[in-house]
Design a protein around this motif. Structure first.
Motif, PDB file in Angstrom:
ATOM      1  N   ASP A 135       0.869  -1.164   0.000  1.00  0.00           N
ATOM      2  CA  ASP A 135       0.000   0.000   0.000  1.00  0.00           C
ATOM      3  C   ASP A 135       0.915   1.225   0.000  1.00  0.00           C
ATOM      4  OD1 ASP A 135      -2.406   1.608   0.459  1.00  0.00           O
ATOM      5  OD2 ASP A 135      -1.634   1.847   2.498  1.00  0.00           O
ATOM      6  N   LEU A 136       0.403   2.399  -0.396  1.00  0.00           N
ATOM      7  CA  LEU A 136       1.240   3.603  -0.419  1.00  0.00           C
ATOM      8  C   LEU A 136       0.916   4.555   0.730  1.00  0.00           C
ATOM      9  CD1 LEU A 136       3.421   5.310  -1.764  1.00  0.00           C
ATOM     10  CD2 LEU A 136       1.646   6.274  -3.259  1.00  0.00           C
ATOM     11  N   ASP A 137      -0.270   5.146   0.708  1.00  0.00           N
ATOM     12  CA  ASP A 137      -0.626   6.142   1.711  1.00  0.00           C
ATOM     13  C   ASP A 137      -0.760   5.504   3.091  1.00  0.00           C
ATOM     14  OD1 ASP A 137      -0.720   8.016  -0.296  1.00  0.00           O
ATOM     15  OD2 ASP A 137      -2.887   7.875  -0.566  1.00  0.00           O
ATOM     16  N   HIS A 138      -0.168   6.138   4.076  1.00  0.00           N
ATOM     17  CA  HIS A 138      -0.199   5.697   5.477  1.00  0.00           C
ATOM     18  C   HIS A 138       0.696   4.482   5.740  1.00  0.00           C
ATOM     19  CE1 HIS A 138      -3.734   8.309   5.904  1.00  0.00           C
ATOM     20  NE2 HIS A 138      -4.235   7.699   4.844  1.00  0.00           N
ATOM     21  N   THR A 139       1.279   3.904   4.686  1.00  0.00           N
ATOM     22  CA  THR A 139       2.172   2.759   4.849  1.00  0.00           C
ATOM     23  C   THR A 139       3.615   3.169   4.563  1.00  0.00           C
ATOM     24  OG1 THR A 139       0.438   1.173   4.263  1.00  0.00           O
ATOM     25  CG2 THR A 139       2.710   0.416   4.070  1.00  0.00           C
ATOM     26  N   LEU A 140       3.868   3.653   3.361  1.00  0.00           N
ATOM     27  CA  LEU A 140       5.192   4.166   2.983  1.00  0.00           C
ATOM     28  C   LEU A 140       5.206   5.695   2.987  1.00  0.00           C
ATOM     29  CD1 LEU A 140       5.929   1.821  -0.066  1.00  0.00           C
ATOM     30  CD2 LEU A 140       7.035   1.699   2.176  1.00  0.00           C
ATOM     31  N   HIS A 197      -1.097  20.403  -5.160  1.00  0.00           N
ATOM     32  CA  HIS A 197       0.082  20.576  -4.317  1.00  0.00           C
ATOM     33  C   HIS A 197       0.501  19.306  -3.584  1.00  0.00           C
ATOM     34  CE1 HIS A 197      -0.912  24.857  -4.876  1.00  0.00           C
ATOM     35  NE2 HIS A 197       0.333  25.113  -4.518  1.00  0.00           N
ATOM     36  N   LEU A 198      -0.472  18.497  -3.168  1.00  0.00           N
ATOM     37  CA  LEU A 198      -0.183  17.341  -2.310  1.00  0.00           C
ATOM     38  C   LEU A 198       0.858  16.388  -2.883  1.00  0.00           C
ATOM     39  CD1 LEU A 198      -0.887  15.785   0.320  1.00  0.00           C
ATOM     40  CD2 LEU A 198      -2.670  14.609  -1.005  1.00  0.00           C
ATOM     41  N   PRO A 199       0.774  16.012  -4.157  1.00  0.00           N
ATOM     42  CA  PRO A 199       1.737  15.029  -4.682  1.00  0.00           C
ATOM     43  C   PRO A 199       3.184  15.495  -4.682  1.00  0.00           C
ATOM     44  CG  PRO A 199      -0.174  15.223  -6.125  1.00  0.00           C
ATOM     45  CD  PRO A 199      -0.238  16.357  -5.163  1.00  0.00           C
ATOM     46  N   HIS A 200       3.409  16.792  -4.501  1.00  0.00           N
ATOM     47  CA  HIS A 200       4.771  17.308  -4.487  1.00  0.00           C
ATOM     48  C   HIS A 200       5.429  17.173  -3.115  1.00  0.00           C
ATOM     49  CE1 HIS A 200       4.571  18.942  -8.566  1.00  0.00           C
ATOM     50  NE2 HIS A 200       3.325  19.266  -8.286  1.00  0.00           N
ATOM     51  N   ARG A 201       4.637  16.805  -2.117  1.00  0.00           N
ATOM     52  CA  ARG A 201       5.202  16.542  -0.795  1.00  0.00           C
ATOM     53  C   ARG A 201       5.892  15.183  -0.818  1.00  0.00           C
ATOM     54  NH1 ARG A 201       5.359  21.342   1.910  1.00  0.00           N
ATOM     55  NH2 ARG A 201       3.504  22.541   1.312  1.00  0.00           N
ATOM     56  N   ASN A 202       6.946  15.039  -0.050  1.00  0.00           N
ATOM     57  CA  ASN A 202       7.752  13.817  -0.172  1.00  0.00           C
ATOM     58  C   ASN A 202       8.152  13.200   1.163  1.00  0.00           C
ATOM     59  OD1 ASN A 202       9.598  15.679   0.716  1.00  0.00           O
ATOM     60  ND2 ASN A 202      10.868  15.651  -1.125  1.00  0.00           N
ATOM     61  N   ILE A 203       7.323  13.407   2.186  1.00  0.00           N
ATOM     62  CA  ILE A 203       7.646  12.840   3.494  1.00  0.00           C
ATOM     63  C   ILE A 203       7.254  11.358   3.516  1.00  0.00           C
ATOM     64  CG2 ILE A 203       7.284  12.961   5.984  1.00  0.00           C
ATOM     65  CD1 ILE A 203       6.489  15.915   5.587  1.00  0.00           C
ATOM     66  N   LEU A 204       8.232  10.506   3.722  1.00  0.00           N
ATOM     67  CA  LEU A 204       8.010   9.068   3.859  1.00  0.00           C
ATOM     68  C   LEU A 204       8.163   8.673   5.324  1.00  0.00           C
ATOM     69  CD1 LEU A 204      10.180   7.866   0.838  1.00  0.00           C
ATOM     70  CD2 LEU A 204       7.684   8.086   0.878  1.00  0.00           C
ATOM     71  N   ALA A 250       8.650  11.585  -4.341  1.00  0.00           N
ATOM     72  CA  ALA A 250       9.269  11.011  -3.147  1.00  0.00           C
ATOM     73  C   ALA A 250      10.514  10.203  -3.488  1.00  0.00           C
ATOM     74  CB  ALA A 250       8.262  10.132  -2.396  1.00  0.00           C
ATOM     75  N   GLY A 251      10.775  10.040  -4.786  1.00  0.00           N
ATOM     76  CA  GLY A 251      11.978   9.338  -5.222  1.00  0.00           C
ATOM     77  C   GLY A 251      11.940   7.837  -5.049  1.00  0.00           C
ATOM     78  N   ILE A 252      10.727   7.245  -5.094  1.00  0.00           N
ATOM     79  CA  ILE A 252      10.632   5.792  -4.903  1.00  0.00           C
ATOM     80  C   ILE A 252       9.926   5.092  -6.062  1.00  0.00           C
ATOM     81  CG2 ILE A 252      10.767   5.900  -2.385  1.00  0.00           C
ATOM     82  CD1 ILE A 252       7.713   5.541  -2.294  1.00  0.00           C
ATOM     83  N   ASP A 253       9.641   5.821  -7.131  1.00  0.00           N
ATOM     84  CA  ASP A 253       8.915   5.217  -8.245  1.00  0.00           C
ATOM     85  C   ASP A 253       9.693   4.090  -8.907  1.00  0.00           C
ATOM     86  OD1 ASP A 253      10.642   7.366  -8.962  1.00  0.00           O
ATOM     87  OD2 ASP A 253       9.781   7.427 -10.970  1.00  0.00           O
ATOM     88  N   HIS A 254      11.023   4.181  -8.903  1.00  0.00           N
ATOM     89  CA  HIS A 254      11.843   3.186  -9.600  1.00  0.00           C
ATOM     90  C   HIS A 254      11.864   1.832  -8.897  1.00  0.00           C
ATOM     91  CE1 HIS A 254      14.419   5.006  -6.558  1.00  0.00           C
ATOM     92  NE2 HIS A 254      15.203   3.947  -6.623  1.00  0.00           N
ATOM     93  N   PHE A 255      11.358   1.774  -7.682  1.00  0.00           N
ATOM     94  CA  PHE A 255      11.363   0.498  -6.959  1.00  0.00           C
ATOM     95  C   PHE A 255      10.254  -0.446  -7.424  1.00  0.00           C
ATOM     96  CE2 PHE A 255      13.528   3.118  -3.655  1.00  0.00           C
ATOM     97  CZ  PHE A 255      14.648   2.319  -3.467  1.00  0.00           C
ATOM     98  N   PHE A 256       9.202   0.084  -8.049  1.00  0.00           N
ATOM     99  CA  PHE A 256       7.991  -0.704  -8.271  1.00  0.00           C
ATOM    100  C   PHE A 256       7.790  -1.070  -9.738  1.00  0.00           C
ATOM    101  CE2 PHE A 256       7.357   1.882  -4.474  1.00  0.00           C
ATOM    102  CZ  PHE A 256       7.090   0.868  -3.551  1.00  0.00           C
ATOM    103  N   GLY A 257       7.472  -2.345  -9.937  1.00  0.00           N
ATOM    104  CA  GLY A 257       7.200  -2.824 -11.281  1.00  0.00           C
ATOM    105  C   GLY A 257       5.839  -2.389 -11.776  1.00  0.00           C
ATOM    106  N   GLU A 258       4.803  -2.681 -11.008  1.00  0.00           N
ATOM    107  CA  GLU A 258       3.434  -2.318 -11.384  1.00  0.00           C
ATOM    108  C   GLU A 258       2.802  -1.501 -10.265  1.00  0.00           C
ATOM    109  OE1 GLU A 258       2.049  -2.733 -14.232  1.00  0.00           O
ATOM    110  OE2 GLU A 258       3.417  -4.175 -15.170  1.00  0.00           O
TER     111      GLU A 258
END
Length: 240
Positions: free
Chosen positions: A18-23, A109-116, A152-160
Protein backbone atom coordinates in the motif's frame (compact mmCIF):
# COMPACT_ATOMS: atom_id res chain seq x y z
CA UNK A 1 6.90 -7.63 15.84
CA UNK A 2 4.15 -10.25 15.99
CA UNK A 3 3.43 -13.10 13.62
CA UNK A 4 1.41 -16.29 13.42
CA UNK A 5 3.19 -19.48 14.44
CA UNK A 6 4.23 -21.09 11.15
CA UNK A 7 5.89 -24.48 10.85
CA UNK A 8 8.16 -23.05 8.15
CA UNK A 9 8.98 -19.65 6.74
CA UNK A 10 7.17 -19.23 3.44
CA UNK A 11 8.99 -18.05 0.36
CA UNK A 12 7.52 -14.97 -1.26
CA UNK A 13 8.37 -13.65 -4.70
CA UNK A 14 5.91 -10.77 -5.21
CA UNK A 15 5.47 -8.09 -2.55
CA UNK A 16 2.48 -5.77 -2.84
CA UNK A 17 2.65 -2.50 -0.90
CA UNK A 18 0.00 0.00 0.00
CA UNK A 19 1.24 3.60 -0.42
CA UNK A 20 -0.63 6.14 1.71
CA UNK A 21 -0.20 5.70 5.48
CA UNK A 22 2.17 2.76 4.85
CA UNK A 23 5.19 4.17 2.98
CA UNK A 24 4.09 7.73 2.20
CA UNK A 25 3.13 9.69 5.32
CA UNK A 26 -0.25 10.99 4.25
CA UNK A 27 -1.02 12.76 7.53
CA UNK A 28 2.15 14.86 7.56
CA UNK A 29 2.08 15.59 3.83
CA UNK A 30 -1.60 16.57 3.92
CA UNK A 31 -1.05 18.78 6.97
CA UNK A 32 1.80 20.68 5.32
CA UNK A 33 -0.24 21.08 2.14
CA UNK A 34 -3.28 22.39 4.00
CA UNK A 35 -1.11 24.76 6.01
CA UNK A 36 0.32 26.15 2.78
CA UNK A 37 -3.16 26.65 1.32
CA UNK A 38 -4.44 28.13 4.56
CA UNK A 39 -1.84 30.89 4.28
CA UNK A 40 -1.86 31.27 0.48
CA UNK A 41 -5.67 31.56 0.26
CA UNK A 42 -5.83 33.69 3.41
CA UNK A 43 -8.50 31.53 5.02
CA UNK A 44 -8.02 33.32 8.34
CA UNK A 45 -9.66 36.39 6.80
CA UNK A 46 -12.96 34.56 6.19
CA UNK A 47 -13.44 33.21 9.68
CA UNK A 48 -11.10 30.21 9.88
CA UNK A 49 -8.94 31.58 12.66
CA UNK A 50 -7.63 28.26 14.03
CA UNK A 51 -5.58 26.16 11.59
CA UNK A 52 -5.19 23.30 14.09
CA UNK A 53 -8.97 22.89 14.33
CA UNK A 54 -9.33 23.31 10.56
CA UNK A 55 -6.83 20.49 10.00
CA UNK A 56 -8.47 18.27 12.64
CA UNK A 57 -11.90 18.65 11.04
CA UNK A 58 -10.51 18.01 7.56
CA UNK A 59 -8.92 14.75 8.74
CA UNK A 60 -12.19 13.59 10.32
CA UNK A 61 -14.22 14.33 7.19
CA UNK A 62 -11.56 12.84 4.91
CA UNK A 63 -11.50 9.57 6.88
CA UNK A 64 -15.30 9.33 6.92
CA UNK A 65 -15.68 10.04 3.20
CA UNK A 66 -12.87 7.65 2.26
CA UNK A 67 -14.75 4.93 4.15
CA UNK A 68 -17.87 5.70 2.13
CA UNK A 69 -15.82 5.72 -1.08
CA UNK A 70 -14.30 2.30 -0.27
CA UNK A 71 -17.82 0.94 0.21
CA UNK A 72 -18.93 2.32 -3.14
CA UNK A 73 -21.39 4.78 -1.60
CA UNK A 74 -19.92 7.90 -3.20
CA UNK A 75 -17.95 8.70 -6.35
CA UNK A 76 -14.39 9.94 -6.42
CA UNK A 77 -15.26 13.50 -7.44
CA UNK A 78 -17.66 13.75 -4.51
CA UNK A 79 -14.96 12.59 -2.11
CA UNK A 80 -12.48 15.11 -3.44
CA UNK A 81 -14.51 18.27 -2.90
CA UNK A 82 -16.92 17.31 -0.15
CA UNK A 83 -14.14 16.74 2.39
CA UNK A 84 -13.36 20.45 1.93
CA UNK A 85 -17.03 21.40 1.81
CA UNK A 86 -17.85 19.72 5.13
CA UNK A 87 -14.76 21.24 6.74
CA UNK A 88 -15.83 24.73 5.65
CA UNK A 89 -19.33 24.09 6.98
CA UNK A 90 -17.82 23.46 10.41
CA UNK A 91 -16.82 27.13 10.29
CA UNK A 92 -20.28 28.12 9.00
CA UNK A 93 -18.88 28.84 5.53
CA UNK A 94 -21.30 27.50 2.92
CA UNK A 95 -19.19 28.31 -0.12
CA UNK A 96 -19.25 25.44 -2.60
CA UNK A 97 -17.02 27.24 -5.10
CA UNK A 98 -14.37 27.77 -2.43
CA UNK A 99 -14.59 24.11 -1.44
CA UNK A 100 -13.96 23.07 -5.04
CA UNK A 101 -11.15 25.59 -5.41
CA UNK A 102 -9.52 24.24 -2.24
CA UNK A 103 -9.92 20.68 -3.51
CA UNK A 104 -8.27 21.46 -6.85
CA UNK A 105 -5.39 23.30 -5.18
CA UNK A 106 -4.94 20.56 -2.58
CA UNK A 107 -4.68 17.83 -5.22
CA UNK A 108 -2.28 19.96 -7.26
CA UNK A 109 0.08 20.58 -4.32
CA UNK A 110 -0.18 17.34 -2.31
CA UNK A 111 1.74 15.03 -4.68
CA UNK A 112 4.77 17.31 -4.49
CA UNK A 113 5.20 16.54 -0.79
CA UNK A 114 7.75 13.82 -0.17
CA UNK A 115 7.65 12.84 3.49
CA UNK A 116 8.01 9.07 3.86
CA UNK A 117 7.83 7.00 7.02
CA UNK A 118 11.21 6.26 8.63
CA UNK A 119 13.22 3.45 6.96
CA UNK A 120 11.09 3.47 3.76
CA UNK A 121 14.07 3.96 1.40
CA UNK A 122 16.17 1.54 3.43
CA UNK A 123 13.49 -1.13 3.30
CA UNK A 124 12.77 -0.80 -0.42
CA UNK A 125 16.48 -0.88 -1.28
CA UNK A 126 16.95 -3.99 0.88
CA UNK A 127 13.99 -5.79 -0.72
CA UNK A 128 15.05 -4.95 -4.26
CA UNK A 129 18.58 -6.22 -3.55
CA UNK A 130 17.06 -9.44 -2.19
CA UNK A 131 15.43 -9.98 -5.60
CA UNK A 132 11.78 -9.49 -4.69
CA UNK A 133 9.37 -8.10 -7.29
CA UNK A 134 7.82 -5.00 -5.72
CA UNK A 135 4.41 -3.61 -6.67
CA UNK A 136 1.76 -1.27 -5.29
CA UNK A 137 -1.95 -1.77 -4.77
CA UNK A 138 -3.55 1.54 -3.84
CA UNK A 139 -7.02 3.01 -3.60
CA UNK A 140 -5.54 6.39 -4.49
CA UNK A 141 -6.06 8.24 -7.73
CA UNK A 142 -3.95 7.24 -10.74
CA UNK A 143 -2.28 10.55 -11.61
CA UNK A 144 -1.86 11.62 -7.98
CA UNK A 145 -0.28 8.36 -6.83
CA UNK A 146 2.25 8.28 -9.66
CA UNK A 147 3.21 11.88 -8.89
CA UNK A 148 3.68 11.04 -5.20
CA UNK A 149 5.98 8.14 -6.06
CA UNK A 150 8.07 10.23 -8.44
CA UNK A 151 8.43 13.22 -6.12
CA UNK A 152 9.27 11.01 -3.15
CA UNK A 153 11.98 9.34 -5.22
CA UNK A 154 10.63 5.79 -4.90
CA UNK A 155 8.92 5.22 -8.25
CA UNK A 156 11.84 3.19 -9.60
CA UNK A 157 11.36 0.50 -6.96
CA UNK A 158 7.99 -0.70 -8.27
CA UNK A 159 7.20 -2.82 -11.28
CA UNK A 160 3.43 -2.32 -11.38
CA UNK A 161 1.28 0.31 -9.71
CA UNK A 162 -2.29 -0.97 -9.38
CA UNK A 163 -4.76 1.82 -8.60
CA UNK A 164 -8.49 1.74 -7.98
CA UNK A 165 -9.02 3.80 -11.14
CA UNK A 166 -6.85 1.53 -13.26
CA UNK A 167 -8.42 -1.67 -11.98
CA UNK A 168 -11.99 -0.34 -11.70
CA UNK A 169 -12.14 -1.77 -8.19
CA UNK A 170 -11.20 -0.86 -4.62
CA UNK A 171 -9.53 -2.60 -1.73
CA UNK A 172 -10.79 -4.65 0.09
CA UNK A 173 -12.69 -6.03 -2.91
CA UNK A 174 -11.22 -9.25 -4.23
CA UNK A 175 -11.31 -7.96 -7.81
CA UNK A 176 -8.48 -5.44 -7.34
CA UNK A 177 -6.19 -8.17 -6.01
CA UNK A 178 -7.12 -10.50 -8.88
CA UNK A 179 -6.39 -7.65 -11.30
CA UNK A 180 -2.98 -7.25 -9.62
CA UNK A 181 -2.22 -10.96 -9.98
CA UNK A 182 -3.11 -10.85 -13.66
CA UNK A 183 -1.09 -7.68 -14.25
CA UNK A 184 2.04 -8.96 -12.51
CA UNK A 185 1.87 -12.70 -13.15
CA UNK A 186 1.91 -13.29 -9.39
CA UNK A 187 -0.02 -16.00 -7.57
CA UNK A 188 -1.52 -15.63 -4.08
CA UNK A 189 0.53 -18.43 -2.50
CA UNK A 190 3.85 -16.68 -3.16
CA UNK A 191 2.61 -13.11 -2.66
CA UNK A 192 2.26 -10.94 0.42
CA UNK A 193 0.41 -7.66 1.03
CA UNK A 194 2.06 -4.96 3.14
CA UNK A 195 -0.28 -2.23 4.39
CA UNK A 196 -1.63 -0.23 7.29
CA UNK A 197 -5.40 -0.57 6.90
CA UNK A 198 -6.91 -3.60 8.63
CA UNK A 199 -9.96 -3.85 6.41
CA UNK A 200 -8.74 -2.58 3.03
CA UNK A 201 -5.21 -4.02 3.02
CA UNK A 202 -5.11 -6.87 5.50
CA UNK A 203 -8.58 -8.41 5.37
CA UNK A 204 -8.74 -7.70 1.64
CA UNK A 205 -5.50 -9.59 1.05
CA UNK A 206 -6.56 -12.42 3.35
CA UNK A 207 -9.79 -12.88 1.41
CA UNK A 208 -7.76 -12.94 -1.81
CA UNK A 209 -5.63 -15.80 -0.46
CA UNK A 210 -2.51 -13.75 0.35
CA UNK A 211 -0.42 -13.52 3.49
CA UNK A 212 -0.23 -10.06 5.01
CA UNK A 213 2.06 -7.71 6.92
CA UNK A 214 0.06 -5.28 9.03
CA UNK A 215 2.14 -2.10 9.36
CA UNK A 216 0.69 -0.86 12.64
CA UNK A 217 2.20 2.62 12.83
CA UNK A 218 -0.48 3.80 15.27
CA UNK A 219 -0.54 0.61 17.40
CA UNK A 220 -4.15 -0.15 16.60
CA UNK A 221 -5.83 -3.16 18.21
CA UNK A 222 -6.64 -5.77 15.57
CA UNK A 223 -9.83 -7.84 15.79
CA UNK A 224 -8.11 -10.74 14.00
CA UNK A 225 -4.55 -11.97 13.60
CA UNK A 226 -2.71 -10.87 10.44
CA UNK A 227 0.07 -13.16 9.24
CA UNK A 228 2.59 -10.62 10.57
CA UNK A 229 2.31 -7.37 12.50
CA UNK A 230 5.11 -4.80 12.61
CA UNK A 231 5.26 -1.39 14.23
CA UNK A 232 7.78 0.25 11.91
CA UNK A 233 9.02 -0.42 8.40
CA UNK A 234 12.44 -1.62 9.44
CA UNK A 235 10.92 -4.66 11.17
CA UNK A 236 9.80 -5.97 7.78
CA UNK A 237 13.44 -6.80 7.02
CA UNK A 238 13.30 -9.37 9.83
CA UNK A 239 10.48 -11.17 7.99
CA UNK A 240 11.66 -10.96 4.37
Amino acid sequence: MQYLCLTYMKHYSHLFFDLDHTLWDFEENAKKTLEHLYKEMQLSTIGISDFTYFHKQYCAHNDRLWERYRKGLIKVDELRWKRMWHTLLDFKIGDELLAKELSTAFLAHLPHRNILFPHAHELLTYLREKGYALHLITNGFEEVQHAKLKNAGIDHFFGEVITSEGSNSLKPNKEIFEFAFHKTGAVPASSIMIGDHLEADIMGAKNAGMDQVFVNHIRETASFAPTYTVYNLREIMEIL
